[in-house]
Design a protein around this motif. Structure first.
Motif, PDB file in Angstrom:
ATOM      1  N   LEU A 205       8.629   3.029 -14.300  1.00 23.17           N
ATOM      2  CA  LEU A 205       7.956   2.055 -14.163  1.00 23.17           C
ATOM      3  C   LEU A 205       6.893   2.548 -15.691  1.00 23.17           C
ATOM      4  O   LEU A 205       7.063   3.189 -16.003  1.00 23.17           O
ATOM      5  N   VAL A 206       6.338   1.362 -16.503  1.00 26.33           N
ATOM      6  CA  VAL A 206       5.492   1.469 -17.901  1.00 26.33           C
ATOM      7  C   VAL A 206       4.630   1.097 -17.590  1.00 26.33           C
ATOM      8  O   VAL A 206       3.767   0.138 -17.328  1.00 26.33           O
ATOM      9  N   PRO A 207       3.219   2.296 -17.089  1.00 26.52           N
ATOM     10  CA  PRO A 207       2.253   1.469 -17.034  1.00 26.52           C
ATOM     11  C   PRO A 207       1.497   1.749 -17.912  1.00 26.52           C
ATOM     12  O   PRO A 207       1.476   1.916 -18.910  1.00 26.52           O
ATOM     13  N   CYS A 208       0.569   0.447 -18.341  1.00 25.63           N
ATOM     14  CA  CYS A 208      -0.121  -0.123 -19.181  1.00 25.63           C
ATOM     15  C   CYS A 208      -1.088   0.397 -20.291  1.00 25.63           C
ATOM     16  O   CYS A 208      -1.628   0.583 -20.844  1.00 25.63           O
ATOM     17  N   SER A 209      -1.941   1.627 -19.031  1.00 27.91           N
ATOM     18  CA  SER A 209      -2.731   2.822 -19.233  1.00 27.91           C
ATOM     19  C   SER A 209      -2.352   3.815 -20.047  1.00 27.91           C
ATOM     20  O   SER A 209      -3.168   4.414 -20.461  1.00 27.91           O
ATOM     21  N   GLY A 210      -0.994   3.694 -20.296  1.00 33.09           N
ATOM     22  CA  GLY A 210      -0.447   4.944 -20.673  1.00 33.09           C
ATOM     23  C   GLY A 210       0.259   6.387 -19.524  1.00 33.09           C
ATOM     24  O   GLY A 210       0.731   7.025 -20.188  1.00 33.09           O
ATOM     25  N   ASP A 211      -0.834   6.137 -18.629  1.00 30.83           N
ATOM     26  CA  ASP A 211      -0.417   7.182 -17.829  1.00 30.83           C
ATOM     27  C   ASP A 211       0.796   7.170 -16.821  1.00 30.83           C
ATOM     28  O   ASP A 211       1.916   6.549 -17.117  1.00 30.83           O
ATOM     29  N   SER A 212       1.533   8.020 -16.772  1.00 28.65           N
ATOM     30  CA  SER A 212       2.541   8.384 -16.121  1.00 28.65           C
ATOM     31  C   SER A 212       3.077   7.846 -14.551  1.00 28.65           C
ATOM     32  O   SER A 212       2.019   6.823 -13.370  1.00 28.65           O
ATOM     33  N   PRO A 213       4.166   7.310 -14.636  1.00 28.03           N
ATOM     34  CA  PRO A 213       4.582   6.166 -13.012  1.00 28.03           C
ATOM     35  C   PRO A 213       3.731   6.839 -12.309  1.00 28.03           C
ATOM     36  O   PRO A 213       3.410   6.290 -11.083  1.00 28.03           O
ATOM     37  N   GLU A 214       4.024   8.274 -11.802  1.00 26.37           N
ATOM     38  CA  GLU A 214       3.334   9.239 -10.716  1.00 26.37           C
ATOM     39  C   GLU A 214       1.819   8.493 -10.402  1.00 26.37           C
ATOM     40  O   GLU A 214       1.128   8.856  -9.668  1.00 26.37           O
ATOM     41  N   ALA A 215       1.333   9.418 -11.794  1.00 26.67           N
ATOM     42  CA  ALA A 215      -0.702   8.756 -11.779  1.00 26.67           C
ATOM     43  C   ALA A 215      -0.684   7.200 -11.353  1.00 26.67           C
ATOM     44  O   ALA A 215      -1.280   7.127 -10.218  1.00 26.67           O
ATOM     45  N   PHE A 216       0.242   6.634 -11.804  1.00 27.56           N
ATOM     46  CA  PHE A 216      -0.461   5.090 -11.067  1.00 27.56           C
ATOM     47  C   PHE A 216       0.259   5.023 -10.046  1.00 27.56           C
ATOM     48  O   PHE A 216      -0.570   4.129  -9.006  1.00 27.56           O
ATOM     49  N   LEU A 217       1.592   4.940  -9.617  1.00 21.95           N
ATOM     50  CA  LEU A 217       0.886   4.979  -8.245  1.00 21.95           C
ATOM     51  C   LEU A 217       0.979   6.107  -6.755  1.00 21.95           C
ATOM     52  O   LEU A 217       0.291   5.134  -5.759  1.00 21.95           O
ATOM     53  N   SER A 218       0.315   7.020  -7.800  1.00 28.41           N
ATOM     54  CA  SER A 218      -1.004   7.506  -6.660  1.00 28.41           C
ATOM     55  C   SER A 218      -2.061   6.478  -5.843  1.00 28.41           C
ATOM     56  O   SER A 218      -2.946   7.419  -4.877  1.00 28.41           O
ATOM     57  N   LEU A 219      -2.566   5.897  -7.336  1.00 30.04           N
ATOM     58  CA  LEU A 219      -2.798   4.506  -6.711  1.00 30.04           C
ATOM     59  C   LEU A 219      -3.359   3.392  -5.502  1.00 30.04           C
ATOM     60  O   LEU A 219      -3.510   3.108  -5.194  1.00 30.04           O
ATOM     61  N   VAL A 220      -1.384   3.588  -5.028  1.00 27.99           N
ATOM     62  CA  VAL A 220      -0.919   2.540  -4.650  1.00 27.99           C
ATOM     63  C   VAL A 220      -1.867   2.554  -3.373  1.00 27.99           C
ATOM     64  O   VAL A 220      -2.617   1.410  -2.879  1.00 27.99           O
ATOM     65  N   PRO A 221      -1.665   3.506  -2.574  1.00 28.14           N
ATOM     66  CA  PRO A 221      -2.682   3.715  -0.976  1.00 28.14           C
ATOM     67  C   PRO A 221      -3.878   3.001  -1.295  1.00 28.14           C
ATOM     68  O   PRO A 221      -4.654   3.168   0.368  1.00 28.14           O
ATOM     69  N   ARG A 222      -4.685   4.231  -1.850  1.00 30.67           N
ATOM     70  CA  ARG A 222      -5.928   4.054  -1.486  1.00 30.67           C
ATOM     71  C   ARG A 222      -5.806   2.506  -2.213  1.00 30.67           C
ATOM     72  O   ARG A 222      -7.618   1.996  -2.156  1.00 30.67           O
TER      73      ARG A 222
ATOM     74  N   GLU B 168       1.081  -1.132  -0.481  1.00 25.45           N
ATOM     75  CA  GLU B 168       0.509   0.184   0.347  1.00 25.45           C
ATOM     76  C   GLU B 168       0.334   1.328  -0.204  1.00 25.45           C
ATOM     77  O   GLU B 168       0.381   1.978   0.530  1.00 25.45           O
ATOM     78  N   SER B 169       2.284   1.675  -0.482  1.00 33.54           N
ATOM     79  CA  SER B 169       2.704   2.169  -0.794  1.00 33.54           C
ATOM     80  C   SER B 169       4.047   2.050  -1.721  1.00 33.54           C
ATOM     81  O   SER B 169       4.244   0.898  -1.809  1.00 33.54           O
ATOM     82  N   VAL B 170       4.921   3.062  -2.186  1.00 34.67           N
ATOM     83  CA  VAL B 170       5.912   2.793  -2.891  1.00 34.67           C
ATOM     84  C   VAL B 170       6.647   2.648  -2.490  1.00 34.67           C
ATOM     85  O   VAL B 170       7.328   1.142  -2.461  1.00 34.67           O
ATOM     86  N   ASP B 171       7.228   2.663  -0.894  1.00 33.81           N
ATOM     87  CA  ASP B 171       8.330   1.966   0.289  1.00 33.81           C
ATOM     88  C   ASP B 171       7.713   0.454   0.063  1.00 33.81           C
ATOM     89  O   ASP B 171       8.861  -0.115   0.546  1.00 33.81           O
ATOM     90  N   ALA B 172       6.310  -0.721   0.064  1.00 31.51           N
ATOM     91  CA  ALA B 172       6.690  -1.467   0.816  1.00 31.51           C
ATOM     92  C   ALA B 172       6.490  -1.929  -0.964  1.00 31.51           C
ATOM     93  O   ALA B 172       6.754  -3.651  -0.657  1.00 31.51           O
ATOM     94  N   ILE B 173       6.412  -1.708  -2.212  1.00 31.54           N
ATOM     95  CA  ILE B 173       6.787  -1.800  -3.425  1.00 31.54           C
ATOM     96  C   ILE B 173       8.108  -2.443  -2.915  1.00 31.54           C
ATOM     97  O   ILE B 173       8.712  -3.163  -3.620  1.00 31.54           O
ATOM     98  N   VAL B 174       8.851  -1.320  -3.070  1.00 34.57           N
ATOM     99  CA  VAL B 174      10.904  -1.354  -2.766  1.00 34.57           C
ATOM    100  C   VAL B 174      10.981  -2.595  -1.942  1.00 34.57           C
ATOM    101  O   VAL B 174      11.619  -3.657  -2.404  1.00 34.57           O
ATOM    102  N   GLN B 175      10.250  -2.282  -1.191  1.00 34.50           N
ATOM    103  CA  GLN B 175      10.345  -3.535   0.060  1.00 34.50           C
ATOM    104  C   GLN B 175      10.485  -5.294  -0.622  1.00 34.50           C
ATOM    105  O   GLN B 175      11.394  -6.057  -0.265  1.00 34.50           O
ATOM    106  N   SER B 176       8.969  -5.703  -1.305  1.00 29.77           N
ATOM    107  CA  SER B 176       8.668  -6.174  -1.800  1.00 29.77           C
ATOM    108  C   SER B 176      10.115  -6.987  -2.801  1.00 29.77           C
ATOM    109  O   SER B 176      10.025  -8.269  -3.121  1.00 29.77           O
TER     110      SER B 176
END
Length: 545
Positions: free
Chosen positions: A289-306, A231-239
């Motif tokens: 990061l390359v989102p399949c939706s064409g969005d920016s990495p920032e826009a994609f990662l902003s959805l992770v906490p939610r 549920e966070s960028v840090d959690a993804i990195v730790q995984s």
């Protein structure tokens, strides 16, 4: 760990009223013993019309996904509601009345097209009578967002359905694509009794992380990855650090939002070679990061906490295939495999269509895995639910053996559901065999190719009337009941705005069905481009005069 209260508020519940719990078990099974999506409908006890409707159906094809941004990527999202007009097949029963609700009006010529198709395989059906028993209701609302919310915002529309279009609330059954609180509220407003729903926590099993837990519990082969929601960028990195401790050669992963649609909630991440440094990995995640939706990495990662996310190995194999299997969990917990498909996805995993059935090299394997997962889901209390499982498959270069890996579970009607239902719409009396093939009423195996995404700018010149006029005069575009082969169009209303239409082509084999669809596409493009050229020539001649 997964925050269930947060996920429950985001994710659609299992499909509602997919089976009437009052129907007898024997009625619910075809001759193959496999559960059919198209459930038999009750008529009066003597089987004849008594001048009233024994069943009123309210169909609400509302589409709800946790990541609403995924829907913005699909051209003509609202018109996906029209994919489910196969539901009109229930008008075959003389005492059934249907109220079908959509965001935007469905052109009358489209309804006529489907009723005519229905009458081809049912000579006893009176089209005029069927029209009297069908009420097409629209919100006249082209905005994005679920249909159910649009209905609840319009109390006068709801009153009209309740007071003018429903004959008797106790005989009404409501069907919907998803089951959420909004659908329950609609049923309550209309005075329709809601049967016991699945526990809201059961939606967990339809998330990306829940899918991986099911695969692990059922010993279904699946890709290397995590089993907790991140549920966070840090959690993804730790995984990634944890995974690389045991798999130092891990080079590429897929980051998946817990709830997405058609691959738009996924992103590909090529990892820095051999690095286990958190700072280096975090910088790479944010920039590479390359989102399949064409969005920016920032826009994609902003959805992770939610929404939460998972990470799993991104499998790259030569001639990789994307089969799927669909099942159904009945009201008593019994589970059936309904169909298998080859999914057509592009190189970043976006779904474009399917063929039926899946290749025989691994069809039995994915049926087995689908059944095992369905039985596990049933043990968790899930009932009256469609579900589908996506796989990847490839051929081992040394042994020649076909390998399969499960990717995710969709705990709802899937992107392939409507294609099977359209086949059953026209091929009345057919059924799916235990071997996973569809056999028509004459005992002939039938396959199909289906796509929602036949899209070209020149198609915007076609109106629904234009397309259906072409259908009337060109056998290539028609369905032929005698041979149970041919073409069916759907999502026709989307043509003028987005230049695309849904096509289902039915033939002896998947290859022939695909070839037939290619001919249909070529014919339509040649027609519209020829018309445009003629119009340009006409204008040029007028100007020269």
């Amino acid at each position: 760990m997964l925050n269930l209260s947060k996920m429950i508020s985001m994710i659609p519940l299992t499909p509602k009223y997919a089976v009437d719990p009052e129907f007898d078990q024997d009625q619910q099974k075809g001759s193959s013993g496999l559960l059919s999506f198209a459930m038999p409908l009750r008529v009066s006890s003597n089987g004849a019309s008594n001048g009233s409707h024994d069943v009123d159906f309210v169909y609400v094809p509302s589409l709800t996904v946790g990541d609403a941004s995924s829907t913005n990527k699909i051209a003509g999202w609202n018109y996906l509601e029209e994919r489910n007009l196969w539901f009109l097949q229930h008008l075959n029963k003389p005492n059934v009345r249907i109220v079908y609700v959509t965001s935007m009006p469905v052109a009358p010529c489209i309804v006529d097209y489907y009723l005519n198709l229905l009458s081809v395989s049912n000579n006893a059906l009176s089209i005029n009578d069927a029209k009297k028993r069908l009420s097409m209701v629209t919100c006249y609302d082209p905005s994005e967002g679920p249909l159910c919310n649009k209905m609840l915002m319009r109390p006068l529309l709801m009153n009209r359905i309740k007071n003018d279009l429903i004959s008797s609330p106790e005989r009404v059954k409501m069907f919907s694509h998803c089951q959420t609180i909004a659908e329950d509220n609609i049923a309550e407003e209309l005075g329709i009794k809601v049967p016991q729903r699945n526990n809201p926590s059961s939606t967990y099993w339809g998330t990306k992380v829940g899918s991986r837990v099911v695969f692990k519990e059922c010993d279904v082969p699946h890709c290397l990855g995590v089993y907790d929601s991140l549920e966070s960028v840090d959690a993804i990195v730790q995984s990634i650090i944890s995974l690389r401790e045991h798999h130092p050669d891990l080079q590429e992963v897929m980051v998946k939002l817990n709830e997405g649609l058609s691959g738009y909630g996924n992103a590909i991440w090529t990892l820095p070679p051999g690095s286990a440094d958190a700072t280096v990995l975090k910088h790479s995640l944010i920039t590479d990061l390359v989102p399949c939706s064409g969005d920016s990495p920032e826009a994609f990662l902003s959805l992770v906490p939610r929404i939460g996310a998972i990470v799993e190995e991104y499998a790259v194999y030569k001639n990789l295939r994307s089969p799927s299997a669909q099942g159904f969990i009945d009201s008593d917990g019994s589970t059936k495999v309904v169909s298998t498909h080859e999914q057509n996805v592009n190189n970043i995993g976006i779904y474009n269509g399917c063929t039926f059935p899946a290749n025989q090299e691994y069809r039995v394997a994915i049926q087995k895995h689908c059944l095992a997962c369905g039985q596990f889901l049933a043990k968790q209390g899930i009932r009256n639910s469609d579900y589908g499982i996506d796989f990847i498959s490839w051929q081992d270069g040394q042994t020649g053996e076909w390998k399969v890996r499960a990717i995710e579970i969709n705990l709802r009607a899937c992107g392939t559901t409507h294609s099977m239902m359209w086949l059953k719409f026209v091929a009345q009396g057919g059924h799916v065999t235990p071997e996973g093939e569809f056999v028509d009423r004459h005992g002939r195996a039938r396959s199909y190719f289906c796509t929602d995404e036949f899209k070209h700018p020149s198609l915007k010149s076609l109106t629904p009337d234009d397309l259906l006029d072409l259908v009337k005069t060109n056998p290539l575009l028609q369905y032929h009941d005698g041979s149970t082969t041919g073409t069916i169009f759907y999502m026709i209303d989307v043509l003028p705005m987005h230049g695309k239409v849904g096509i289902l082509t039915i033939h002896d084999t998947p290859a022939k069905a695909t070839e037939h669809c290619d001919k249909v596409k070529g014919f339509l493009l040649s027609k519209v481009q020829s018309s445009v050229n003629d119009e340009i020539s006409s204008v040029s001649s007028s100007n020269s005069d």
